[in-house]
Design a protein around this motif. Structure first.
Motif, mmCIF file in Angstrom:
data_model
loop_
_atom_site.group_PDB
_atom_site.id
_atom_site.type_symbol
_atom_site.label_atom_id
_atom_site.label_comp_id
_atom_site.label_asym_id
_atom_site.label_seq_id
_atom_site.Cartn_x
_atom_site.Cartn_y
_atom_site.Cartn_z
ATOM 1 N N GLN A 88 0.828 -1.215 0.000
ATOM 2 C CA GLN A 88 0.000 0.000 0.000
ATOM 3 C C GLN A 88 0.863 1.266 0.000
ATOM 4 O OE1 GLN A 88 -3.316 -0.218 -0.344
ATOM 5 N NE2 GLN A 88 -3.048 -2.428 -0.401
ATOM 6 N N GLN B 69 -7.736 -2.945 5.284
ATOM 7 C CA GLN B 69 -8.414 -1.674 5.014
ATOM 8 C C GLN B 69 -8.683 -0.894 6.304
ATOM 9 O OE1 GLN B 69 -8.818 -0.335 1.886
ATOM 10 N NE2 GLN B 69 -9.155 1.445 3.170
ATOM 11 N N LEU C 247 -5.401 0.533 7.385
ATOM 12 C CA LEU C 247 -5.060 1.672 6.519
ATOM 13 C C LEU C 247 -5.871 2.907 6.888
ATOM 14 C CD1 LEU C 247 -4.706 0.037 2.996
ATOM 15 C CD2 LEU C 247 -2.931 1.263 4.269
#
Length: 178
Positions: free
Chosen positions: A24, A107, A110
Motif C-alpha cells: 500500500q 483496510q 489503513l
C-alpha cells in the motif's frame, strides 16, 4: 514516502502486516522487542507506528509516551487482542492516535493510519449503547488493570470466586456484546 514501524512480538503477524502495508506504499520495518523499539524508531524515523499492546514481557502502553516524545508528529495505532474501553481510553490519553482490536483487516488498519487526530475513530468503542455483558467485561478489565493483572485481588474486589473470574476472562467480547 510514508515509513511504518511495526512493533509486534508475533513474528508471523509482523511479517504479514509489513507485506500487506508495503503493497500500500509504506516502507516498513519490524521490531519484535520493546527494548529495541526506541532505538529502531530513532534510527528509522517513521511517519507511522503500529504498536502491539502486549509485547512478550512488556506492555505496549508503556512505550507510547517515550515514542511520542521521540517522534511528536508520528501517527501511532495501538493493536490489541483484548480490547476494552479502559485500555482504549488509556492508550489515547498516553498519546496513541488510534486503537484497534485484533484481528484487523488491511483496510481498517489503513483507515486508522490515515486518520487525523481531529477525526480519530475507535474500533473498540461503538456508537450503540453497551450491552450488560459488555459493561461487565469493561468493568472487569478496569478493575484488573487497577490491580496490575492480579486475578486473585481483582476477584476479591469484585466479590466473586477466582475461578469464576478466570472463566469470564477467557470469554472475549464479541461485536454483538458492544
Amino acid at each position: 514516502m510514508n515509513k511504518l514501524l511495526i512493533i509486534e512480538d508475533d513474528l508471523a503477524l509482523a511479517a504479514i502486516l509489513a507485506r500487506r502495508l508495503g503493497k500500500q506504499g509504506f516502507e516498513c520495518k519490524t521490531c519484535h522487542h520493546a527494548s529495541d523499539s526506541l532505538l529502531m524508531a530513532r534510527q528509522f524515523f517513521p511517519t507511522h507506528i503500529v504498536l502491539d499492546m502486549k509485547l512478550a514481557d512488556h506492555n505496549g502502553l508503556s512505550l507510547i509516551k517515550p515514542l511520542r516524545q521521540l517522534l511528536p508528529h508520528v501517527h501511532m495505532v495501538l493493536l490489541t487482542g483484548f480490547a476494552s474501553i479502559a485500555t482504549a481510553v488509556e492508550a489515547i490519553r498516553l498519546g496513541a492516535d488510534n486503537y484497534l482490536a485484533k484481528p484487523v483487516d488491511t483496510q481498517t488498519l489503513l483507515n486508522a493510519l490515515s486518520v487525523t487526530a481531529e477525526t480519530t475513530t475507535y474500533d473498540a468503542i461503538g456508537e450503540q449503547p453497551l450491552t450488560p455483558k459488555r459493561v461487565e467485561w469493561e468493568h472487569i478489565q478496569q478493575v484488573l488493570a487497577n490491580n496490575n493483572g492480579n486475578v486473585s485481588e481483582t476477584a476479591r474486589q469484585l466479590g466473586m470466586h477466582r475461578r469464576t473470574l478466570q472463566r469470564k476472562l477467557l470469554k472475549k467480547p464479541t461485536a454483538d456484546n458492544r
